[in-house]
Design a protein around this motif. Structure first.
Motif, PDB file in Angstrom:
ATOM      1  N   THR A 125       4.538  -3.203  -6.906  1.00  0.00           N
ATOM      2  CA  THR A 125       3.225  -2.632  -7.200  1.00  0.00           C
ATOM      3  C   THR A 125       2.728  -1.904  -5.961  1.00  0.00           C
ATOM      4  O   THR A 125       2.649  -2.497  -4.882  1.00  0.00           O
ATOM      5  CB  THR A 125       2.223  -3.718  -7.605  1.00  0.00           C
ATOM      6  OG1 THR A 125       2.743  -4.443  -8.717  1.00  0.00           O
ATOM      7  CG2 THR A 125       0.888  -3.087  -7.997  1.00  0.00           C
ATOM      8  N   VAL A 126       2.418  -0.642  -6.129  1.00  0.00           N
ATOM      9  CA  VAL A 126       1.971   0.186  -5.004  1.00  0.00           C
ATOM     10  C   VAL A 126       0.519   0.562  -5.230  1.00  0.00           C
ATOM     11  O   VAL A 126       0.182   1.202  -6.229  1.00  0.00           O
ATOM     12  CB  VAL A 126       2.835   1.449  -4.859  1.00  0.00           C
ATOM     13  CG1 VAL A 126       2.413   2.236  -3.612  1.00  0.00           C
ATOM     14  CG2 VAL A 126       4.310   1.085  -4.784  1.00  0.00           C
ATOM     15  N   SER A 127      -0.327   0.174  -4.303  1.00  0.00           N
ATOM     16  CA  SER A 127      -1.749   0.496  -4.411  1.00  0.00           C
ATOM     17  C   SER A 127      -2.059   1.768  -3.624  1.00  0.00           C
ATOM     18  O   SER A 127      -1.460   2.038  -2.591  1.00  0.00           O
ATOM     19  CB  SER A 127      -2.586  -0.661  -3.885  1.00  0.00           C
ATOM     20  OG  SER A 127      -2.322  -0.873  -2.510  1.00  0.00           O
ATOM     21  N   SER A 128      -3.021   2.512  -4.127  1.00  0.00           N
ATOM     22  CA  SER A 128      -3.379   3.787  -3.481  1.00  0.00           C
ATOM     23  C   SER A 128      -4.459   3.599  -2.441  1.00  0.00           C
ATOM     24  O   SER A 128      -5.042   2.549  -2.309  1.00  0.00           O
ATOM     25  CB  SER A 128      -3.838   4.779  -4.526  1.00  0.00           C
ATOM     26  OG  SER A 128      -4.911   4.260  -5.256  1.00  0.00           O
TER      27      SER A 128
ATOM     28  N   ASP B 237      11.143   3.405   0.963  1.00  0.00           N
ATOM     29  CA  ASP B 237      10.195   3.841   1.992  1.00  0.00           C
ATOM     30  C   ASP B 237       9.201   4.839   1.403  1.00  0.00           C
ATOM     31  O   ASP B 237       9.410   5.381   0.320  1.00  0.00           O
ATOM     32  CB  ASP B 237      10.951   4.484   3.158  1.00  0.00           C
ATOM     33  CG  ASP B 237      11.901   3.524   3.842  1.00  0.00           C
ATOM     34  OD1 ASP B 237      13.037   3.933   4.160  1.00  0.00           O
ATOM     35  OD2 ASP B 237      11.520   2.359   4.050  1.00  0.00           O
ATOM     36  N   SER B 238       8.128   5.066   2.142  1.00  0.00           N
ATOM     37  CA  SER B 238       7.105   6.035   1.724  1.00  0.00           C
ATOM     38  C   SER B 238       6.696   5.819   0.273  1.00  0.00           C
ATOM     39  O   SER B 238       6.662   6.751  -0.536  1.00  0.00           O
ATOM     40  CB  SER B 238       7.625   7.466   1.925  1.00  0.00           C
ATOM     41  OG  SER B 238       7.999   7.696   3.262  1.00  0.00           O
ATOM     42  N   LEU B 239       6.392   4.584  -0.055  1.00  0.00           N
ATOM     43  CA  LEU B 239       6.072   4.234  -1.433  1.00  0.00           C
ATOM     44  C   LEU B 239       4.853   4.992  -1.945  1.00  0.00           C
ATOM     45  O   LEU B 239       3.888   5.225  -1.199  1.00  0.00           O
ATOM     46  CB  LEU B 239       5.852   2.738  -1.555  1.00  0.00           C
ATOM     47  CG  LEU B 239       7.139   1.929  -1.718  1.00  0.00           C
ATOM     48  CD1 LEU B 239       6.923   0.472  -1.320  1.00  0.00           C
ATOM     49  CD2 LEU B 239       7.631   2.021  -3.150  1.00  0.00           C
ATOM     50  N   LYS B 240       4.914   5.346  -3.216  1.00  0.00           N
ATOM     51  CA  LYS B 240       3.839   6.050  -3.902  1.00  0.00           C
ATOM     52  C   LYS B 240       3.371   5.201  -5.076  1.00  0.00           C
ATOM     53  O   LYS B 240       4.148   4.413  -5.617  1.00  0.00           O
ATOM     54  CB  LYS B 240       4.334   7.394  -4.414  1.00  0.00           C
ATOM     55  CG  LYS B 240       4.943   8.298  -3.356  1.00  0.00           C
ATOM     56  CD  LYS B 240       5.496   9.570  -3.988  1.00  0.00           C
ATOM     57  CE  LYS B 240       6.128  10.480  -2.945  1.00  0.00           C
ATOM     58  NZ  LYS B 240       6.670  11.717  -3.561  1.00  0.00           N
ATOM     59  N   PRO B 241       2.132   5.367  -5.510  1.00  0.00           N
ATOM     60  CA  PRO B 241       1.653   4.614  -6.675  1.00  0.00           C
ATOM     61  C   PRO B 241       2.551   4.789  -7.903  1.00  0.00           C
ATOM     62  O   PRO B 241       2.720   3.843  -8.674  1.00  0.00           O
ATOM     63  CB  PRO B 241       0.258   5.186  -6.908  1.00  0.00           C
ATOM     64  CG  PRO B 241      -0.196   5.602  -5.549  1.00  0.00           C
ATOM     65  CD  PRO B 241       1.045   6.139  -4.876  1.00  0.00           C
ATOM     66  N   GLU B 242       3.150   5.957  -8.052  1.00  0.00           N
ATOM     67  CA  GLU B 242       4.021   6.188  -9.207  1.00  0.00           C
ATOM     68  C   GLU B 242       5.359   5.456  -9.109  1.00  0.00           C
ATOM     69  O   GLU B 242       6.142   5.470 -10.060  1.00  0.00           O
ATOM     70  CB  GLU B 242       4.272   7.687  -9.407  1.00  0.00           C
ATOM     71  CG  GLU B 242       4.771   8.417  -8.181  1.00  0.00           C
ATOM     72  CD  GLU B 242       3.654   9.123  -7.434  1.00  0.00           C
ATOM     73  OE1 GLU B 242       2.561   8.514  -7.289  1.00  0.00           O
ATOM     74  OE2 GLU B 242       3.864  10.267  -6.989  1.00  0.00           O
ATOM     75  N   ASP B 243       5.620   4.806  -7.979  1.00  0.00           N
ATOM     76  CA  ASP B 243       6.813   3.958  -7.868  1.00  0.00           C
ATOM     77  C   ASP B 243       6.573   2.566  -8.447  1.00  0.00           C
ATOM     78  O   ASP B 243       7.511   1.767  -8.523  1.00  0.00           O
ATOM     79  CB  ASP B 243       7.225   3.822  -6.399  1.00  0.00           C
ATOM     80  CG  ASP B 243       7.697   5.127  -5.785  1.00  0.00           C
ATOM     81  OD1 ASP B 243       7.357   5.382  -4.612  1.00  0.00           O
ATOM     82  OD2 ASP B 243       8.396   5.893  -6.485  1.00  0.00           O
ATOM     83  N   THR B 244       5.345   2.276  -8.844  1.00  0.00           N
ATOM     84  CA  THR B 244       5.036   0.983  -9.437  1.00  0.00           C
ATOM     85  C   THR B 244       5.859   0.767 -10.696  1.00  0.00           C
ATOM     86  O   THR B 244       5.833   1.585 -11.621  1.00  0.00           O
ATOM     87  CB  THR B 244       3.541   0.887  -9.772  1.00  0.00           C
ATOM     88  OG1 THR B 244       2.785   0.910  -8.549  1.00  0.00           O
ATOM     89  CG2 THR B 244       3.231  -0.390 -10.528  1.00  0.00           C
ATOM     90  N   ALA B 245       6.631  -0.323 -10.699  1.00  0.00           N
ATOM     91  CA  ALA B 245       7.532  -0.598 -11.818  1.00  0.00           C
ATOM     92  C   ALA B 245       8.217  -1.936 -11.572  1.00  0.00           C
ATOM     93  O   ALA B 245       8.148  -2.493 -10.474  1.00  0.00           O
ATOM     94  CB  ALA B 245       8.593   0.501 -11.939  1.00  0.00           C
TER      95      ALA B 245
ATOM     96  N   GLN C 201       0.837  -1.202   0.000  1.00  0.00           N
ATOM     97  CA  GLN C 201       0.000   0.000   0.000  1.00  0.00           C
ATOM     98  C   GLN C 201       0.872   1.253   0.000  1.00  0.00           C
ATOM     99  O   GLN C 201       2.023   1.236   0.466  1.00  0.00           O
ATOM    100  CB  GLN C 201      -0.903   0.012   1.225  1.00  0.00           C
ATOM    101  CG  GLN C 201      -2.042  -0.998   1.171  1.00  0.00           C
ATOM    102  CD  GLN C 201      -3.035  -0.806   2.309  1.00  0.00           C
ATOM    103  OE1 GLN C 201      -2.671  -0.345   3.383  1.00  0.00           O
ATOM    104  NE2 GLN C 201      -4.274  -1.182   2.074  1.00  0.00           N
ATOM    105  N   ALA C 202       0.323   2.316  -0.511  1.00  0.00           N
ATOM    106  CA  ALA C 202       1.024   3.593  -0.495  1.00  0.00           C
ATOM    107  C   ALA C 202       1.443   3.934   0.924  1.00  0.00           C
ATOM    108  O   ALA C 202       0.677   3.742   1.867  1.00  0.00           O
ATOM    109  CB  ALA C 202       0.144   4.690  -1.080  1.00  0.00           C
ATOM    110  N   GLY C 203       2.659   4.432   1.054  1.00  0.00           N
ATOM    111  CA  GLY C 203       3.214   4.743   2.356  1.00  0.00           C
ATOM    112  C   GLY C 203       4.020   3.620   2.974  1.00  0.00           C
ATOM    113  O   GLY C 203       4.717   3.826   3.977  1.00  0.00           O
ATOM    114  N   GLY C 204       3.917   2.455   2.382  1.00  0.00           N
ATOM    115  CA  GLY C 204       4.637   1.301   2.897  1.00  0.00           C
ATOM    116  C   GLY C 204       6.084   1.265   2.455  1.00  0.00           C
ATOM    117  O   GLY C 204       6.591   2.189   1.795  1.00  0.00           O
ATOM    118  N   SER C 205       6.751   0.160   2.816  1.00  0.00           N
ATOM    119  CA  SER C 205       8.168   0.002   2.529  1.00  0.00           C
ATOM    120  C   SER C 205       8.451  -1.379   1.964  1.00  0.00           C
ATOM    121  O   SER C 205       7.722  -2.341   2.210  1.00  0.00           O
ATOM    122  CB  SER C 205       8.996   0.184   3.808  1.00  0.00           C
ATOM    123  OG  SER C 205       8.858   1.480   4.339  1.00  0.00           O
TER     124      SER C 205
END
Length: 123
Positions: A120-123, A83-91, A12-16
């Motif tokens: 994969t980062v979910s919002s 850290d602090s993953l964002k949906p745009e980090d999905t790759a 999830q977004a915000g995760g690590s």
């Protein structure tokens, strides 16, 4: 030379996440390493680099303060702490190294690549 990336997943977004890249077939401590990522429909882009000793690192502006590259030469492994993953980090995230052993900013300068690990980062 073989590079084996692992550690990706759905978060999830915000995760690590902590990505790992295990190297074999080369004197690992003599090679600078790079982390790249490729999002769907986009070109592969540099995320971070680390020097042979680990004493010098570089990360692109978009990930500074959130991504940390490190290495353990005794384990022939380079890491990317995200850290602090964002949906745009999905790759798909790739580790890479160059036959010339230095670190570079462009993907074309790297000859050896891992198979990639999907984040994969979910919002």
């Amino acid at each position: 030379v073989q590079l084996q990336a692992s550690g990706g997943g759905l978060v999830q977004a915000g995760g690590s996440l902590r990505l790992s890249c295990a190297a074999s077939g080369l004197p690992f401590s003599s090679y600078g390493m790079g982390w790249f990522r490729q999002a769907p429909g986009k070109e592969r882009e540099l995320v971070a680099t680390i020097s042979r000793s680990g004493g010098s690192t570089y990360s692109v502006d978009s990930v500074k303060g959130r991504f940390t590259v490190s290495r353990d030469n005794a384990k022939n492994t380079v890491y990317l702490q995200i850290d602090s993953l964002k949906p745009e980090d999905t790759a798909v995230y790739y580790c890479a190294t160059s036959a010339y052993r230095n670190t570079y900013y462009s993907a074309v300068d790297y000859e050896y690549w891992g198979q990639g690990t999907l984040v994969t980062v979910s919002s």
